[in-house]
Motif scaffolding. Structure first.
Motif, PDB file in Angstrom:
ATOM      1  N   ILE A 630       0.490  -1.233  -0.101  1.00  0.00           N
ATOM      2  CA  ILE A 630      -0.018  -0.115   0.571  1.00  0.00           C
ATOM      3  C   ILE A 630       0.778   1.313   0.120  1.00  0.00           C
ATOM      4  CG2 ILE A 630      -1.380   1.350   1.141  1.00  0.00           C
ATOM      5  CD1 ILE A 630      -2.703  -1.278   2.547  1.00  0.00           C
ATOM      6  N   GLU A 631       2.233   1.200   1.278  1.00  0.00           N
ATOM      7  CA  GLU A 631       2.553   2.487   0.817  1.00  0.00           C
ATOM      8  C   GLU A 631       3.197   2.667  -0.219  1.00  0.00           C
ATOM      9  OE1 GLU A 631       4.795   5.743   2.910  1.00  0.00           O
ATOM     10  OE2 GLU A 631       2.975   4.361   3.306  1.00  0.00           O
ATOM     11  N   ARG A 632       3.673   1.459  -1.263  1.00  0.00           N
ATOM     12  CA  ARG A 632       4.506   1.864  -2.294  1.00  0.00           C
ATOM     13  C   ARG A 632       3.575   2.501  -3.407  1.00  0.00           C
ATOM     14  NH1 ARG A 632       5.311  -0.816  -6.588  1.00  0.00           N
ATOM     15  NH2 ARG A 632       3.764  -2.525  -6.481  1.00  0.00           N
ATOM     16  N   ARG A 633       2.157   2.092  -3.725  1.00  0.00           N
ATOM     17  CA  ARG A 633       1.262   2.331  -4.523  1.00  0.00           C
ATOM     18  C   ARG A 633       0.774   2.828  -5.059  1.00  0.00           C
ATOM     19  NH1 ARG A 633      -1.493  -3.249  -6.269  1.00  0.00           N
ATOM     20  NH2 ARG A 633      -0.126  -4.549  -6.764  1.00  0.00           N
ATOM     21  N   THR A 634       0.859   4.108  -2.907  1.00  0.00           N
ATOM     22  CA  THR A 634       0.608   5.620  -2.256  1.00  0.00           C
ATOM     23  C   THR A 634       1.506   6.013  -2.866  1.00  0.00           C
ATOM     24  OG1 THR A 634      -0.918   4.554  -1.078  1.00  0.00           O
ATOM     25  CG2 THR A 634       0.169   7.042  -0.941  1.00  0.00           C
ATOM     26  N   LEU A 637       0.708   6.727  -6.956  1.00  0.00           N
ATOM     27  CA  LEU A 637       0.235   7.355  -7.260  1.00  0.00           C
ATOM     28  C   LEU A 637       0.702   8.566  -7.223  1.00  0.00           C
ATOM     29  CD1 LEU A 637      -2.779   7.480  -8.146  1.00  0.00           C
ATOM     30  CD2 LEU A 637      -3.352   7.611  -5.614  1.00  0.00           C
ATOM     31  N   ASP A 638       0.764   9.201  -5.906  1.00  0.00           N
ATOM     32  CA  ASP A 638       2.157  10.640  -5.438  1.00  0.00           C
ATOM     33  C   ASP A 638       2.584  10.790  -6.436  1.00  0.00           C
ATOM     34  OD1 ASP A 638       0.040  10.856  -3.954  1.00  0.00           O
ATOM     35  OD2 ASP A 638       1.415   9.961  -2.014  1.00  0.00           O
ATOM     36  N   ALA A 639       3.384  10.136  -7.072  1.00  0.00           N
ATOM     37  CA  ALA A 639       4.604  10.218  -8.799  1.00  0.00           C
ATOM     38  C   ALA A 639       3.761  10.864  -9.439  1.00  0.00           C
ATOM     39  CB  ALA A 639       5.640   9.110  -8.383  1.00  0.00           C
ATOM     40  N   ALA A 640       2.816  10.109 -10.328  1.00  0.00           N
ATOM     41  CA  ALA A 640       2.174   9.973 -11.277  1.00  0.00           C
ATOM     42  C   ALA A 640       1.002  11.510 -11.108  1.00  0.00           C
ATOM     43  CB  ALA A 640       0.950   9.102 -11.030  1.00  0.00           C
ATOM     44  N   VAL A 641       0.775  11.518  -9.835  1.00  0.00           N
ATOM     45  CA  VAL A 641       0.054  13.374 -10.554  1.00  0.00           C
ATOM     46  C   VAL A 641       0.785  14.245 -10.305  1.00  0.00           C
ATOM     47  CG1 VAL A 641      -1.657  14.746  -8.270  1.00  0.00           C
ATOM     48  CG2 VAL A 641      -1.638  11.924  -8.464  1.00  0.00           C
ATOM     49  N   SER A 642       2.193  14.130  -9.498  1.00  0.00           N
ATOM     50  CA  SER A 642       2.758  15.338  -9.168  1.00  0.00           C
ATOM     51  C   SER A 642       3.682  15.622 -10.580  1.00  0.00           C
ATOM     52  CB  SER A 642       4.194  15.229  -8.616  1.00  0.00           C
ATOM     53  OG  SER A 642       3.783  15.195  -7.233  1.00  0.00           O
ATOM     54  N   ASP A 667      -4.277   0.084  -9.417  1.00  0.00           N
ATOM     55  CA  ASP A 667      -2.969  -0.497  -8.076  1.00  0.00           C
ATOM     56  C   ASP A 667      -3.512  -0.692  -6.845  1.00  0.00           C
ATOM     57  OD1 ASP A 667      -2.790  -1.505 -10.778  1.00  0.00           O
ATOM     58  OD2 ASP A 667      -0.983  -0.145 -10.626  1.00  0.00           O
ATOM     59  N   LEU A 668      -3.715   0.535  -6.098  1.00  0.00           N
ATOM     60  CA  LEU A 668      -3.137   1.170  -5.129  1.00  0.00           C
ATOM     61  C   LEU A 668      -4.893   0.475  -4.552  1.00  0.00           C
ATOM     62  CD1 LEU A 668      -2.831   2.400  -2.389  1.00  0.00           C
ATOM     63  CD2 LEU A 668      -3.799   5.096  -3.177  1.00  0.00           C
TER      64      LEU A 668
END
Length: 697
Positions: A630-634, A637-642, A667-668
Motif C-alpha cells: 500500500i505504501e509503495r503504490r501510494t 500514485l503521488d508521483a503520477a499526480v505530481s 493498483d492502489l
C-alpha cells in the motif's frame, strides 16, 4: 389535503397562470414569442414582469433570481430582493421588465475556456420565455441564457436553443416538400429516465471519498450484491417509498411530470422517469429534478448519489434520453403512420437520424464524456463506447428491402416504392428491446442510453438536434432541386440505407465480438474522455456546428478546454483523496490490527508456549506485505499526480491521467480492497459496501 391536480404546477408561472394574469393581447403576444420565436415587445415584458411579481408575492416569494446553467454542469443563481425603498422611508416590492429580461453575473468566475479573461468580468443572463419561471423556497427563479459581454455562449441553454432552432428550420423545409403547410414549428421532445442511489447519510459522512468525489474509491465487494436479481422492480422499502412520495410532491408542485418510479438492478439503486416535454423544458426540469432529489433525500436522513459509478461490482447509473421530434399540431415525425404519404415522410426522418448518428458518432460519444461516465460505459449495465443504432428485425427487413429494391416479405410481397405502396404496418412493440444498444429505436422515438446520471442532458441533445438538422438540410437541398420528387426521394432513402447501414446493429453490444465487428465496419471507438473530447474540433464537426449557428469556432474551442479541464480536475481530486485515505486511514488500520494480532500471539505463547499461533502468524505476515505494498503504490500514485504539474496543456494532462494516474489508482485500490477483506471490521476506518448498499430499509 389537496389532490395532485389541485397543487400540480402551483409553483410555476405556466401557461394557465399567464392566461389568468395577463391581458388577452399581452398573452397572445407572449405566446407568439414562445411558439414562433417572435421578438418580445418591451410593453409586453413590462406587463409580464408586473404579473409575475404579483404572482410570486402571493406565493410568499421575497426574492428573484436569474436561474442559469453555466459550464460547471450544475445550475447557478444570484438572489435579489423585490424590496425597494419608498418615499416615506418604508419599503415597497418592485420588479421591472429590465430586471426580468436581463441580469449581470460575473462571467469570469465561471468556466469560459479562454472566452473571458479574469479581468473581463462582465456577462449577461437573458430571460428565456420558452421555459416557465418557478418558485423555489422564497425565490422566483427565472430560466435564463448566459453569455459574455461579447455575446459568446457561456452556458448550455444557449447552444441548446440554437440547435432546436436549427432542427426546426430544416424539418419545416421537409414538411413543406410533403405538402404540410399547417405545422408552424417542429420541436424535439425528450423524456430523460434518471437513475440514482440512496444511502444512509450517517454512513456517507464517514467516507471522505463519497464526500469529496461522489463515489467510493475503495471497497471490496459485499458478500451479497445484485447476483440474485431480487432488487430490480422489487417491493420499494418503506423509507425509500416515503422519500419518493415527498419527491413526487415537490416535483409536481414545480410542474414536473414525474411519472414512473421503481427499484433498479443494483441494491440501493432506483429510477425516476418523467413524461415527455420539449427539449429545452426537459433539460431545465432535469437539472431541477437532480437538485430536488438531493435536497429531499437529506430530509429523510439519506444522500442521493448521482455519480455514474458510485460502487464497483454493481450496476452504475445512467440517464436514458428518450428523444423524438414532432410538430405543434401534434404529429410525431418518427411514427410510421398509415398512409403512403406518412410512410415516406417517416422513412425520410428515420434515415435522417441514421445518417446523423453515423456521420457524427464522435460528437454523440463526446457529448456524454465525463470522468464518471468513463467508469460506466462498456460495463455490463451500460452500452459500449462504440456508437450503433438498434432498429429491430422488422424495420431492418424493411430497410434492406428498400436498399435492394426487392419485395418485403410480409403477408404479401410489397415492393417498397415510396409514395405509392403502403409501408407494412407494425406496432411499437413488434421488436424486442435491446438494452445493450447505445441508440435504440423504440417505436416512435429513439432512446439514447449512453448519458451519465449526473450529466446535463443539454450536451447530448445539442449534438443530436444539430446532427439531424444537418441530415435534413442535405435532404431538403436535394429535394427542392429535384425534377422528379418521388424518384429522387426513393433513391435518396435507398442511398442513405446503403451508405449508413454499418451503424445498424441489433445484436449484443456487450459481446467482445461486436467490438471487433464494429472496427471492421469502420465505426469509431473512444473508450475514454481524453480519447473522445478532442474530436469536437475535427474539421467536419466544426463546419457542421458553425454552419447551423449552434456554436462559433471559439465556443467549440472553449468547450474542449473546459471539458478536459473538468476531467483532469475530477480525477486529480479522486487521486488526492485516495492518497489521503490510504495514508491517514487504511495504513493505520492495517498497522493497528497487525499489532493487536502480534500482541495476541505473544500473550498466547506466554500462557501456552507450545501454541503455534498459526492464524495470527499467517495474517500478520500477509498484512505486513500488504502494508508495504500500500505504501509503495501510494507513492507511485503521488508521483503520477505530481508529474501532471510539468504540463500546462490540458490535452497532454488528460492523456497522462488516462495512461498513468488512473492505472496507479486501480493498483492502489486493488491492494487496499484486499486489506479490507483481511482486517477486522472493528479496525476498518469507514463503512464497507455491505453497510452502504443495504442500510436503507
Amino acid at each position: 389535503m389537496k389532490s395532485v391536480p389541485e397543487y400540480f404546477g402551483s409553483m410555476v408561472f405556466d401557461d394557465k397562470c399567464m392566461k389568468a394574469t395577463l391581458s388577452a393581447d399581452v398573452y397572445k403576444s407572449l405566446r407568439k414569442t414562445i411558439d414562433e420565436g417572435a421578438q418580445l415587445d418591451e410593453g409586453v415584458a413590462n406587463a409580464v414582469a408586473a404579473a409575475m411579481k404579483d404572482w410570486a408575492l402571493s406565493k410568499g416569494a421575497t426574492h428573484y433570481t436569474h436561474w442559469f446553467q453555466p459550464l460547471t454542469g450544475i445550475t447557478a443563481e444570484k438572489h435579489d430582493g423585490f424590496i425597494a425603498p419608498s418615499p416615506d422611508g418604508g419599503a415597497i416590492m418592485e420588479f421591472s421588465s429590465k430586471e426580468l429580461v436581463k441580469g449581470e453575473p460575473d462571467a469570469s468566475s465561471f468556466p469560459s475556456g479562454g472566452l473571458r479573461a479574469t479581468f473581463e468580468a462582465r456577462g449577461y443572463t437573458a430571460w428565456d420565455p420558452t421555459s416557465p419561471a418557478f418558485i423555489k423556497g422564497n425565490t422566483l427563479c427565472i430560466p435564463t441564457a448566459f453569455c459574455s459581454y461579447c455575446g459568446e455562449a457561456l452556458d448550455k441553454k444557449t447552444p441548446l436553443l440554437r440547435s432546436a432552432a436549427a432542427l426546426n428550420a430544416q424539418a419545416l423545409r421537409i414538411l413543406r416538400l410533403f405538402g404540410n403547410t399547417e405545422a408552424k414549428c417542429v420541436r424535439a421532445y425528450v423524456g430523460p429516465e434518471q437513475e440514482y442511489f440512496l444511502i444512509d447519510k450517517e454512513l456517507f459522512d464517514q467516507r471522505y471519498d463519497l464526500r469529496f468525489t461522489g463515489r467510493t474509491l475503495f471497497g471490496a465487494r459485499s458478500p451479497k450484491g445484485q447476483e440474485m436479481e431480487d432488487h430490480y422492480f422489487g417491493v420499494i422499502k418503506p423509507r425509500v417509498a416515503s422519500y419518493m412520495q415527498d419527491l413526487n410532491r415537490e416535483l409536481w408542485k414545480l410542474g414536473i411530470l414525474a411519472k414512473t418510479e421503481h427499484n433498479e438492478v443494483a441494491p440501493a439503486q432506483h429510477e425516476l422517469a418523467p413524461i415527455f416535454t420539449t427539449v429545452n423544458v426537459a433539460t431545465d426540469n432535469n437539472q431541477l429534478t437532480m437538485e430536488i432529489m438531493q435536497k429531499v433525500a437529506l430530509k429523510h436522513g439519506m444522500v442521493c448519489l448521482l455519480h455514474e459509478k458510485p460502487f464497483a461490482g454493481v450496476n452504475g447509473s445512467g440517464k436514458h434520453n428518450n428523444w423524438s421530434i414532432g410538430t405543434d399540431t401534434g404529429a410525431n415525425l418518427l411514427s410510421p403512420g398509415k398512409t403512403p404519404y406518412e410512410n415516406a415522410q417517416f422513412l425520410l426522418f428515420l434515415c435522417a437520424v441514421i445518417k446523423a448518428v453515423d456521420d457524427y458518432q464522435d460528437l454523440l460519444r463526446l457529448s456524454v464524456s465525463t470522468a464518471g461516465n468513463d467508469h460506466r460505459l462498456g460495463a455490463n449495465e451500460a452500452p459500449p463506447a462504440v456508437m450503433s443504432i438498434f432498429v429491430g428485425d422488422e424495420l431492418s427487413g424493411i430497410l434492406d428491402a428498400i436498399e435492394k429494391n426487392k419485395p418485403y416479405q410480409e403477408s404479401r410481397d410489397t415492393l417498397m416504392k415510396l409514395g405509392v405502396d403502403v409501408l407494412p404496418k407494425f406496432s411499437r412493440d413488434t421488436t424486442d428491446r435491446n438494452r445493450t444498444s447505445p441508440f435504440a429505436f423504440t417505436g416512435n422515438k429513439f432512446e439514447f442510453r449512453m448519458l451519465g446520471s449526473s450529466d446535463s442532458i443539454a450536451c447530448a441533445n445539442i449534438m443530436l438536434n444539430s446532427a439531424v438538422a444537418e441530415s435534413l438540410r442535405i435532404y431538403a437541398d436535394r429535394l427542392e432541386r429535384a425534377e422528379d420528387f418521388e424518384t429522387t426521394l426513393h433513391e435518396m432513402i435507398r442511398k442513405t440505407i446503403k451508405n449508413h447501414k454499418r451503424i445498424i446493429f441489433n445484436g449484443n453490444g456487450y459481446d467482445d465480438a461486436w467490438i471487433e465487428e464494429a472496427q471492421k465496419r469502420g465505426l469509431s471507438n473512444y473508450p475514454t474522455t481524453p480519447d473522445a473530447m478532442p474530436h469536437l474540433l475535427d474539421e467536419k464537426n466544426v463546419r457542421m456546428l458553425t454552419s447551423h449557428g449552434v456554436f462559433s469556432k471559439a465556443e467549440l474551442e472553449s468547450r474542449t478546454e473546459i471539458m478536459l479541464d473538468n476531467y483532469c480536475k475530477s480525477v486529480r481530486i479522486e487521486a488526492d483523496t485516495m492518497s489521503f485515505m490510504a495514508r491517514t486511514q487504511i495504513e493505520p488500520a492495517v498497522a493497528s490490527y497487525s499489532r493487536e494480532l502480534a500482541e495476541t500471539c505473544s500473550a498466547k505463547k506466554g500462557v501456552c508456549p507450545a501454541s503455534a499461533c498459526a492464524y495470527e502468524t499467517k495474517v500478520v505476515m500477509r498484512l505486513s506485505e500488504l502494508l508495504d505494498e500500500i505504501e509503495r503504490r501510494t507513492d507511485d500514485l503521488d508521483a503520477a499526480v505530481s508529474a501532471l504539474d510539468g504540463s500546462s496543456d490540458v490535452i497532454a494532462q488528460s492523456t497522462m491521467i488516462r495512461d498513468s494516474v488512473i492505472p496507479a489508482m486501480s493498483d492502489l485500490r486493488s491492494v487496499c480492497d484486499e486489506a479490507e477483506t483481511v482486517v477486522s471490521k472493528k479496525f476498518w476506518p469507514f463503512p464497507v459496501y455491505g453497510d452502504l448498499l443495504f442500510s436503507v430499509q
